[in-house]
Design an enzyme around this catalytic site. Structure first.
Site, PDB file in Angstrom:
ATOM      1  N   ASP A 477       0.844  -1.202   0.000  1.00  0.00           N
ATOM      2  CA  ASP A 477       0.000   0.000   0.000  1.00  0.00           C
ATOM      3  C   ASP A 477       0.877   1.250   0.000  1.00  0.00           C
ATOM      4  O   ASP A 477       2.072   1.192   0.321  1.00  0.00           O
ATOM      5  CB  ASP A 477      -0.885  -0.051   1.263  1.00  0.00           C
ATOM      6  CG  ASP A 477      -2.153   0.767   1.141  1.00  0.00           C
ATOM      7  OD1 ASP A 477      -2.277   1.556   0.190  1.00  0.00           O
ATOM      8  OD2 ASP A 477      -3.027   0.621   2.029  1.00  0.00           O
ATOM      9  N   MET A 478       0.297   2.393  -0.330  1.00  0.00           N
ATOM     10  CA  MET A 478       1.034   3.667  -0.327  1.00  0.00           C
ATOM     11  C   MET A 478      -0.027   4.749  -0.167  1.00  0.00           C
ATOM     12  O   MET A 478      -0.736   5.063  -1.112  1.00  0.00           O
ATOM     13  CB  MET A 478       1.757   3.795  -1.667  1.00  0.00           C
ATOM     14  CG  MET A 478       2.820   4.841  -1.742  1.00  0.00           C
ATOM     15  SD  MET A 478       2.153   6.472  -2.103  1.00  0.00           S
ATOM     16  CE  MET A 478       3.609   7.362  -2.494  1.00  0.00           C
ATOM     17  N   CYS A 525      -1.228  -1.220  -4.371  1.00  0.00           N
ATOM     18  CA  CYS A 525      -2.390  -0.488  -3.874  1.00  0.00           C
ATOM     19  C   CYS A 525      -1.885   0.883  -3.478  1.00  0.00           C
ATOM     20  O   CYS A 525      -0.733   1.029  -3.074  1.00  0.00           O
ATOM     21  CB  CYS A 525      -2.931  -1.232  -2.648  1.00  0.00           C
ATOM     22  SG  CYS A 525      -4.151  -0.323  -1.683  1.00  0.00           S
ATOM     23  N   ASP A 547     -10.857   2.107  -3.103  1.00  0.00           N
ATOM     24  CA  ASP A 547     -11.406   1.811  -1.777  1.00  0.00           C
ATOM     25  C   ASP A 547     -12.922   1.839  -1.814  1.00  0.00           C
ATOM     26  O   ASP A 547     -13.575   1.457  -0.846  1.00  0.00           O
ATOM     27  CB  ASP A 547     -10.899   2.835  -0.750  1.00  0.00           C
ATOM     28  CG  ASP A 547      -9.521   2.454  -0.241  1.00  0.00           C
ATOM     29  OD1 ASP A 547      -9.120   1.294  -0.440  1.00  0.00           O
ATOM     30  OD2 ASP A 547      -8.854   3.316   0.353  1.00  0.00           O
TER      31      ASP A 547
HETATM   32  C1  DGJ Z   1      -5.812   1.957   1.878  1.00  0.00           C
HETATM   33  C2  DGJ Z   1      -6.196   0.719   1.130  1.00  0.00           C
HETATM   34  O1  DGJ Z   1      -6.707   1.030  -0.110  1.00  0.00           O
HETATM   35  C3  DGJ Z   1      -7.202  -0.065   1.975  1.00  0.00           C
HETATM   36  O2  DGJ Z   1      -7.644  -1.184   1.257  1.00  0.00           O
HETATM   37  C4  DGJ Z   1      -6.565  -0.461   3.270  1.00  0.00           C
HETATM   38  O3  DGJ Z   1      -5.522  -1.349   3.032  1.00  0.00           O
HETATM   39  C5  DGJ Z   1      -6.070   0.776   3.988  1.00  0.00           C
HETATM   40  N1  DGJ Z   1      -5.253   1.602   3.152  1.00  0.00           N
HETATM   41  C6  DGJ Z   1      -5.310   0.398   5.226  1.00  0.00           C
HETATM   42  O4  DGJ Z   1      -4.729   1.467   5.835  1.00  0.00           O
END
Ligand code: DGJ
Length: 726
Positions: A477-478, A525, A547
């Site tokens: 994730d980022m 992500c 999301d």
């Molecule tokens: C953003 C992601 O898109 C979500 O799916 C989740 O992993 C959150 N971050 C967690 O902080």
């Protein structure tokens, strides 16, 4: 596939199956663009350049050289000499002067496709790809620019990149190095792009091209939720099936600019590359700079053809993961189920129940490390929170495996919380401007991934976790954008390299990760879908799309995403209702149907589902096994768009042999007194006989008359119809 140089005409021609790209050498110096479009054979097309019209070429009319530079269709335009349109390259000399004259100096035609060192790029073998390299040189500065054009057998796309080398004795500063430029006459073009926001990524926008410059860009340090690194010029009549499309997509995940400029002579210049805002690159003698790859696609058969070209190209020459052509495990992610509020018992409960319903992998999302009980802390402290996960990670993974499930984990390697042990130990590791407070976003800072020591340390922490247990999947994730740009490691005249060096650091770590852990399925992500780009696809075969998991909102998001990126790459899950992002209630079936045309998974607390819903999960997981091969590998056709008609949405995928197809239809809004609707199908074989709803039809009839779809009672009702050859 063929690349030729015609000595007499001084013309280069690259032929893909159905397209031709051509350029010419003018005045023994200038590389001018001739043609890009449907396939042509003859190299006798120099008349396009109007060399016999004023202002003529500089060797004939030196006094009007500026006029020549400002109207000639240039292959790789430069700034500072007289072309006032958007330049592709701007070089500042050690004395502070801007301006260059990169003159043609030779070419090579090679089999294969060169690797772009340190960068994601399409790949090919000597059998299925060819590359033209055109060399340009500026004698005064000692700069060599190599323009690279690669093509692949059977694919109507052209891959472009540029390498700038300093063969001189003095340092130079590159203030701009774009990767592609396409000059052509305007034909009333419209410009298309993918725009959005968090939770609303990649909505299609199409507007007329006017005089001046229109651009699509990001200087957020990532490709962004807001504007995707894609631009297409389309003739006004263009639909899914008709019209001309010139598209560019950037194989890069950082700052970018895509621009179209219409000038005083009604010609267009389309450009794409790294955004020059905040960019300068110090190039010492003997050093080179590699500009990332742009993929150009031309279609004379509308947007649908462009889409399928991108899908085929990315599935056959970009994504490398061993999971690309396999059914990926159906996962359940605990994010929307628990957010930060979970422990090992809760995860095991979810795993046990999920396993009974056909789900195959549990993904533990954010909150398992350091002291992370909300999003205020601990990024960078990549050790397991054993208060939450009693017994540790290894035990949890083994327990989950006993339920018959695999295990996946969430990480956010590029970040550091001010409230973390890592920040206490290494405050200089955060990107920052000395003496200025760092702009916080989600209470976090960004690690300086331009530094090798930082990437190394983070890699050690994350890879230790991955080695400590049997982990089958990683979600990288980022969750923020880059601000207050400054690196403690870069000298003053190199701070402008930070954005790009940051991306090179990210790519380096992802490369190392997929090399050391080839069996781990990686999903990229970024706060939902802020890094859904071709650069990321080089490392991960799938990317979390948004999301926003609402099935109806997902229609436009997945439509825009699938315009370029293969359906098999689109991270999509079934979640609970009312939806956590928009509060909408949609049928469980519809949520499943929409998610099926993506990677497919769940993002809910399966222990809280009703018995009826659990039965639906069983059905959906079975459908995934039944249809995923077709959805993943098939050809995608867009049939109707709710963004255009306000009422219903429809698409289909067709197997490569055209024996099977799957049709998706959703009635977004019910209306009174409706009759059944005929949806014209696409991509079938006209003469084959297909069974649909127990009836026989020829492909021809289904494509010309249509498949009959009856109206439903209620909003958001979807159906999936299977077609197979008799
Ligand atoms: C953003 C992601 O898109 C979500 O799916 C989740 O992993 C959150 N971050 C967690 O902080």
């Amino acid at each position: 596939m063929e690349i030729q140089f015609y000595e007499q005409q001084k013309v280069f021609m690259l032929h893909t199956e159905n397209t031709t790209y051509s350029m010419a050498i003018v005045d023994d110096c200038y590389l001018e663009h001739l043609y890009y479009g449907s396939k042509i054979q003859s190299p006798n097309i120099r008349y396009i350049l109007r060399e016999d019209e004023p202002p003529f070429v500089p060797s004939k009319n030196l006094r009007e050289k500026e006029a020549f530079l400002d109207c000639a269709p240039m292959e790789y335009p430069e700034s500072g000499m007289g072309d006032y349109r958007e330049s592709a390259i701007c070089i500042r000399s050690v004395n502070g002067h801007r301006g260059s004259e990169l003159c043609y100096s030779g070419y090579t035609i090679e089999e294969g496709k060169p690797v772009l060192e340190g960068l994601p790029a399409t790949w090919g073998s000597e059998k299925d790809s060819m590359t033209l390299k055109v060399y340009l040189k500026d004698q005064l500065l000692g700069i060599k620019a190599t323009l690279q054009y690669s093509i692949f057998e059977g694919i109507d796309a052209i891959m472009r990149s540029v390498i700038v080398e300093n063969e001189g004795k003095e340092v130079v500063y590159l203030e701009k190095v774009l990767s592609a430029c396409l000059d052509m006459e305007d034909r009333g073009f419209e410009v298309m792009g993918l725009f959005g926001a968090w939770g609303r990524e990649r909505h299609i926008q199409r507007i007329p091209v006017g005089y001046g410059r229109q651009n699509i860009a990001s200087f957020r340090g990532k490709s962004s939720h807001q504007e995707n690194p894609f631009m297409a010029l389309v003739t006004p009549e263009t639909t899914q099936d008709f019209g001309e499309v010139y598209a560019m997509n950037f194989v890069y995940s950082g700052n970018f600019i895509a621009q179209v400029e219409k000038n005083q002579f009604d010609s267009l210049r389309m450009t794409m590359g790294i955004h020059p805002e905040g960019f300068t690159w110090k190039l010492n003698p003997k050093e080179k700079f590699i500009a990332p790859e742009v993929v150009m696609v031309y279609s004379s058969k509308g947007l649908g053809e462009m889409t399928r070209t991108f899908h085929n190209l990315y599935r056959s020459h970009l994504i490398r993961s061993k999971y690309l052509h396999t059914k990926r495990p159906i996962l359940i992610n605990n994010w929307e189920a628990t957010y930060f509020d979970f422990d090992e018992k809760k995860l095991l409960e979810i795993a046990k129940e999920a396993s009974k319903l056909g789900i195959e992998m549990l993904v533990m999302d954010d909150g398992w490390f350091g002291n992370r009980n909300n999003d205020d802390s601990s990024l960078g402290d990549w050790f397991v929170n054993e208060e939450k996960l009693k017994g540790g990670l290894h035990k949890l993974v083994e327990d989950v495996k006993k339920t018959g499930m695999k295990f996946g984990i969430w990480v956010e390697p590029e970040m550091i919380s001010p409230n973390s042990l890592l920040y206490q130990a290494h405050p200089d590791w955060a990107i920052q401007i000395p003496q200025r407070s760092i702009t916080q976003s989600r209470a976090q800072y960004v690690l300086d991934f331009s530094r090798e020591d930082v990437v190394e340390a983070v890699y050690q922490m994350i890879s230790n976790i991955l080695r400590s247990a049997d982990i089958s999947y990683v979600k990288w994730d980022m969750n923020r954008q880059l601000t207050t740009l400054g690196s403690a490691n870069l000298k003053a005249d190199q701070q402008g390299e930070l954005y790009h060096r940051y991306m090179l650091g990210v790519y380096k770590m992802q490369e190392r990760l997929v090399t050391e852990f080839p069996d781990i399925l990686l999903e990229n992500c970024s706060g939902g879908g802020a890094r859904f780009d071709a650069g990321m696809l080089y490392y991960s075969p799938q990317i979390w799309c948004s999301d926003n998991t609402d099935a109806i909102e997902r229609l436009a998001i997945q439509e825009g995403t699938a315009l370029l990126y293969p359906v098999s790459t689109i991270g999509s899950h079934v979640s609970v209702c009312p939806n956590h992002t928009v509060g909408r209630d949609t049928p469980f079936e519809t949520r499943g149907d929409v998610a099926l045309f993506g990677t497919f998974g769940y993002e809910l607390d399966v222990t809280k589902l009703s018995d009826a819903e659990k039965e639906l999960v069983k059905e959906q997981t079975q459908n995934y096994h039944k249809y995923n091969d077709l959805i993943r590998e098939g050809d995608y056709y867009r049939l109707a768009s709710v963004s255009e008609n306000g009422h219903y949405d429809s698409w289909m995928v067709v197997s490569n042999d055209r024996d099977k197809a799957l049709l998706f239809y959703v009635q977004v809004q019910a209306k009174a007194n409706l009759k059944s609707r005929f949806i014209r199908l696409k991509g079938l074989s006209p003469e084959k006989i297909y069974i649909l709803n127990g009836q026989e039809y020829t492909g021809d009839i289904l494509m010309k008359v249509g498949a009959r779809i009856s109206p439903e009672f209620g909003d958001f009702k979807s159906k999936i119809l299977e077609l197979f050859q008799k």
